[in-house]
Design a protein around this motif. Structure first.
Motif, PDB file in Angstrom:
ATOM      1  N   ILE A 171     -13.271   3.802 -27.107  1.00  0.00           N
ATOM      2  CA  ILE A 171     -13.806   2.712 -26.298  1.00  0.00           C
ATOM      3  C   ILE A 171     -14.989   3.205 -25.471  1.00  0.00           C
ATOM      4  CG2 ILE A 171     -13.299   1.113 -24.418  1.00  0.00           C
ATOM      5  CD1 ILE A 171     -10.386   1.031 -25.517  1.00  0.00           C
ATOM      6  N   SER A 225     -17.983   3.600 -27.672  1.00  0.00           N
ATOM      7  CA  SER A 225     -18.542   2.299 -28.007  1.00  0.00           C
ATOM      8  C   SER A 225     -19.362   1.740 -26.851  1.00  0.00           C
ATOM      9  CB  SER A 225     -17.418   1.329 -28.369  1.00  0.00           C
ATOM     10  OG  SER A 225     -17.945   0.069 -28.687  1.00  0.00           O
ATOM     11  N   ARG A 226     -18.875   1.893 -25.643  1.00  0.00           N
ATOM     12  CA  ARG A 226     -19.607   1.406 -24.473  1.00  0.00           C
ATOM     13  C   ARG A 226     -20.902   2.186 -24.274  1.00  0.00           C
ATOM     14  NH1 ARG A 226     -14.653   0.259 -20.184  1.00  0.00           N
ATOM     15  NH2 ARG A 226     -13.816  -1.508 -21.345  1.00  0.00           N
ATOM     16  N   GLU A 227     -20.858   3.488 -24.484  1.00  0.00           N
ATOM     17  CA  GLU A 227     -22.057   4.309 -24.338  1.00  0.00           C
ATOM     18  C   GLU A 227     -23.077   3.953 -25.423  1.00  0.00           C
ATOM     19  OE1 GLU A 227     -24.349   6.961 -22.275  1.00  0.00           O
ATOM     20  OE2 GLU A 227     -22.393   6.161 -21.720  1.00  0.00           O
ATOM     21  N   GLN A 287     -20.506  -4.354 -31.360  1.00  0.00           N
ATOM     22  CA  GLN A 287     -20.325  -3.254 -30.416  1.00  0.00           C
ATOM     23  C   GLN A 287     -19.898  -3.759 -29.043  1.00  0.00           C
ATOM     24  OE1 GLN A 287     -20.225  -0.010 -30.843  1.00  0.00           O
ATOM     25  NE2 GLN A 287     -20.631  -0.228 -33.019  1.00  0.00           N
ATOM     26  N   TYR A 288     -20.436  -4.893 -28.620  1.00  0.00           N
ATOM     27  CA  TYR A 288     -20.027  -5.460 -27.334  1.00  0.00           C
ATOM     28  C   TYR A 288     -18.555  -5.870 -27.382  1.00  0.00           C
ATOM     29  CZ  TYR A 288     -19.728  -8.327 -23.197  1.00  0.00           C
ATOM     30  OH  TYR A 288     -19.346  -8.842 -21.988  1.00  0.00           O
ATOM     31  N   GLY A 323     -16.381  -2.732 -27.244  1.00  0.00           N
ATOM     32  CA  GLY A 323     -16.368  -2.038 -25.957  1.00  0.00           C
ATOM     33  C   GLY A 323     -15.826  -2.853 -24.800  1.00  0.00           C
ATOM     34  N   TYR A 324     -16.106  -4.156 -24.788  1.00  0.00           N
ATOM     35  CA  TYR A 324     -15.746  -4.974 -23.630  1.00  0.00           C
ATOM     36  C   TYR A 324     -14.933  -6.213 -23.993  1.00  0.00           C
ATOM     37  CZ  TYR A 324     -19.187  -2.156 -21.193  1.00  0.00           C
ATOM     38  OH  TYR A 324     -19.885  -1.113 -20.655  1.00  0.00           O
TER      39      TYR A 324
END
Length: 147
Positions: free
Chosen positions: A47, A50-52, A94-95, A98-99
């Protein structure tokens, strides 16, 4: 006298067996806890990655969108906007990873597969058995001894 000694030995043996069972159970619980902890850490790293990645890709996506839009307006060619479509799919994925709720949806789908489609998870030729391992070891041993 022998009866008392024998009774004491049986009691000691029973206590030793109970201790061994308790110890084995404790060791198994520790292993399961450790495996779960490692799984949670790996998921957290996924996670976080993915956020990075989303930060860098979001920057690229923003710059590319602005540049392509400006180029399409300046040159009056809407074909410059076409690359925005696949890039937006990647950005959205990806968003969501991650979120968003992608991981929860994946978990739900995996649980459904485990419950209803169990046959798809079976390895080819079934589970590995001791006999199949021994057979392969013997064949490999013959192969190396023949050379």
């Amino acid at each position: 006298m022998g009866f008392i000694f024998s009774k004491s030995m049986n009691e000691n043996m029973k206590n030793q067996q109970e201790f061994m069972v308790m110890h084995a159970r404790l060791q198994l619980e520790r292993q399961l806890t450790m495996q779960n902890e490692m799984r949670e850490r790996q998921m957290a790293m996924q996670i976080a990655w993915s956020r990075e990645f989303l930060k860098y890709f979001g920057t690229f996506f923003g710059i590319a969108t602005i540049s392509l839009t400006a180029g399409a307006i300046k040159r009056k060619r809407p074909a410059f906007l076409v690359p925005i479509v696949p890039l937006s799919f990647i950005f959205t994925y990806q968003y969501d990873l991650g979120y968003g709720t992608l991981l929860q949806r994946m978990k739900s789908e995996a649980e459904d597969i485990l419950e209803t489609e169990r046959t798809k998870l079976e390895p080819p030729k079934g589970l590995i058995t001791f006999e199949s391992l021994e057979k392969a070891r013997r064949e490999q041993s013959k192969f190396f001894s023949d050379k």
